[in-house]
Design an enzyme around this catalytic site. Structure first.
Site, PDB file in Angstrom:
ATOM      1  N   ASP A 149       0.690 -22.660 -39.520  1.00 38.98           N
ATOM      2  CA  ASP A 149      -0.580 -22.831 -38.819  1.00 38.98           C
ATOM      3  C   ASP A 149      -0.478 -23.901 -37.729  1.00 38.98           C
ATOM      4  OD1 ASP A 149      -3.621 -22.311 -38.962  1.00 38.98           O
ATOM      5  OD2 ASP A 149      -3.490 -24.499 -39.028  1.00 38.98           O
ATOM      6  N   GLU A 180       2.362 -19.956 -35.625  1.00 41.27           N
ATOM      7  CA  GLU A 180       1.163 -19.779 -34.796  1.00 41.27           C
ATOM      8  C   GLU A 180       1.288 -20.786 -33.660  1.00 41.27           C
ATOM      9  OE1 GLU A 180      -3.698 -19.952 -34.787  1.00 41.27           O
ATOM     10  OE2 GLU A 180      -2.520 -21.528 -35.711  1.00 41.27           O
TER      11      GLU A 180
END
Ligand code: GLC
Length: 583
Positions: A245, A299
């Site tokens: 993330d 990401e």
């Protein structure tokens, strides 16, 4: 007719990991990943990965919230869809200040989803159907309820516990000004002031997202060691990879300077700093230490293609989400340019591209493509935007085939295979902090997180049992017609299109692994062949176009009329290999 030929980075990766698919779509198509003779194969180069937002997937215990038992019960559906892996959004204990991206304990499962034994069973059962598991790791921050942060608050200024975070005195005579002028990814301040035990105002701490998500200090050895241990914890349980993330954000400039006007690449105080790559090199070493190497998926939101590609160097991440295509409007030139750019930026580092039409943060494709502004940007989301869902659905079908025909790895966000629209939720049920931090201007991201309709009947349209509690977000009545059961009975449904597309992609080496060659069929058309033997043609113009010579139609996103491809449609054709004049 051929122009340039791009060899996808996956061309060298050898035979398919899949083996032959089963004949019946209702039957599992795979062998277990660990049983396969080609288990070491670089499966992630061409994989189809389905994103499961557990909270909204399937609710087995009837409390209105999805759970791991619900996913286990629906594994046959996922196998029949034909996916290679599942990516689970954070499933850990969390106060859910940001939908679980505020992790309170990395080595457990949120009690409303199940427990660790259930997660292990899910990983095992998915594996038995040939489906791998990818989980979410959130290195930039943890929950304010995590024991480290609670210990830091309790220990006070100057303590070793606080060094794992970014605690600082405020600026100004009374320390009441924020230590820096950094702006949150969720708008507003990145600092929150603490209160001392005696009630006086204390130090501030940094959070690039919400105050419930304090940023970790990645210069601290504990932070590094802890994350590597967490990776091993899950890899040891059979997890095949991690989605990382906000992967460009964890490293900060220790001096915590004010925002520079025009920082050199790698010198921004908190985005994409050069030192960040050391973290992922260390993680890669952990991933590679397994007999079946685990996979790192980043990401990485960066506009600079060269900086993006640095994360994909051979000793760092395997792949990263490519968001560029998803942000483009429904326009042939813009989309073609994006695809070419993406392939060109991945080629030098030898990493496969990924294709992403949406995720749990993004307006659903059928809604996006039905709007005048059909691109995507977080700061352009508004309530009440006029939407033509029939047009958007038609285009989303075309986009599904277009992306499934591109070389690399394909992501599908749950519900896109059903053509679910973005839901405009009543303000009082919205939980997403992006909505609140925008002062209520941005509808936030919950509209793409509404629980899935399975049967079309009952209090939650089959999301939970018939006597279940209402789903945690209300489903609109229009979801009933889009339920899985209804679409399974309809050969022209979005679900049928996805199943057919994924089955063809699995069966055909040319479609999955062949070189891409562009073809010129007009300004409004995106046309290319894979392996010289299958063509994908998308018509984004306003008039039907004639199909080029072909051996047969493999699949079309809307019915062909008199050999013509209608507007807003994609067709896959079997074609003669280039240079073969015999047809
Ligand atoms: C990522 C997630 C998003 C989350 C944010 C902060 O962008 O996809 O849902 O809010 O990180 O963790």
């Amino acid at each position: 007719m051929d122009s340039d030929v791009l060899s996808p980075a996956d061309a060298a990766s050898g035979a398919s990991a899949a083996g032959s698919p089963g004949a019946s779509p209702a039957l599992p198509r795979h062998q277990a990943p660990t049983d396969r003779p080609d288990a070491g194969h670089e499966w992630w180069r061409t994989a189809v990965i389905y994103q499961v937002y557990v909270r909204s997937f399937a609710d087995a215990d009837g409390d209105g919230t999805g759970d791991l038992a619900g996913v286990r019960a629906r594994l046959p559906y996922l196998a029949a869809l034909g996916v290679d892996a599942l990516w689970f959004n954070p499933w850990y204990p969390s106060p859910l200040a940001d939908g679980g991206y505020d992790v309170a304990d990395y080595r457990a499962i949120h009690p409303m989803f199940g427990d660790l034994a259930e997660a292990e069973a899910l990983i095992r059962e998915a594996g038995e159907l040939g489906i791998r598991t990818i989980i979410d790791i959130v290195p930039n921050h943890i929950s304010h309820e995590h024991e480290w942060f609670q210990a830091a608050l309790a220990a006070g200024p100057g303590s070793p516990e606080r060094e794992r975070f970014w605690f600082r005195p405020g600026r100004g005579e009374h320390g009441d000004q924020e230590p820096t002028d950094w702006v949150s990814s969720f708008q507003g301040s990145t600092w929150t002031r603490t209160t001392n035990p005696d009630g006086t105002p204390g130090e501030w701490y940094l959070h690039l997202f919400t105050p419930e998500q304090p940023d970790l200090n990645w210069n601290h050895p504990d932070v590094r060691a802890e994350h590597e241990d967490v990776l091993r914890f899950w890899f040891d349980r059979g997890v095949a990879g991690v989605r990382i993330d906000s992967a460009a954000l964890p490293v900060k400039d220790e001096a915590l300077p004010m925002l520079p006007v025009d920082p050199a690449p790698g010198q921004h105080p908190h985005v994409d700093r050069d030192e960040i790559h050391d973290i992922y090199r260390a993680w890669r070493a952990v991933a590679d230490s397994y007999e079946q190497p685990r996979v790192l998926v980043g990401e990485v939101w960066l506009e600079d293609a060269a900086r993006f590609a640095r994360y994909l160097r051979p000793d760092e991440m395997h792949t990263a989400f490519n968001f560029d295509l998803m942000t483009q409007p429904w326009d042939a030139e813009a989309m073609r340019r994006s695809i070419r750019r993406t392939l060109a930026e991945h080629a030098p580092v030898g990493a496969p591209a990924t294709w992403v039409l949406s995720n749990h943060d993004i307006t659903r494709p059928v809604t996006r493509y039905g709007r005048e502004d059909s691109g995507f940007a977080f700061d352009r989301k508004r309530f009440g935007t006029p939407t033509d869902l029939a047009l958007g659905t038609r285009r989303a079908r075309a986009a599904a085939l277009l992306t499934a025909a591109l070389p690399g790895c394909l992501y599908i966000y749950q519900g896109d295979e059903l053509g679910l629209p973005e839901v405009e939720l009543p303000r009082e049920v919205i939980e997403d902090p992006m909505h609140f931090r925008s002062g209520g201007v941005d509808p936030g991201r919950d509209g793409c997180r509404v629980p899935l309709p399975w049967s079309g009947d009952g209090v939650s349209l089959g999301f939970g049992p018939d006597d279940a509690a209402e789903p945690w977000l209300p489903q609109p009545a229009a979801f009933a017609a889009l339920a899985v059961e209804r679409q399974e009975a309809d050969a022209s449904s979005m679900l049928a299109l996805y199943r057919d597309a994924l089955a063809l992609r699995r069966d055909r080496d040319d479609l999955r692994e062949g070189d891409l060659a562009w073809h010129e069929l007009g300004a409004d058309v995106i046309a290319f062949t894979r392996g010289g033997t299958v063509a994908s043609i998308t018509n984004l113009g306003g008039a039907p176009i004639a199909l080029p010579d072909h051996r047969g139609v493999l699949l079309a996103s809307s019915p062909l009329a008199a050999g013509m491809l209608p507007p807003d449609s994609t067709v896959w054709l079997a074609v003669e290999p280039a240079g073969d004049e015999s047809a």
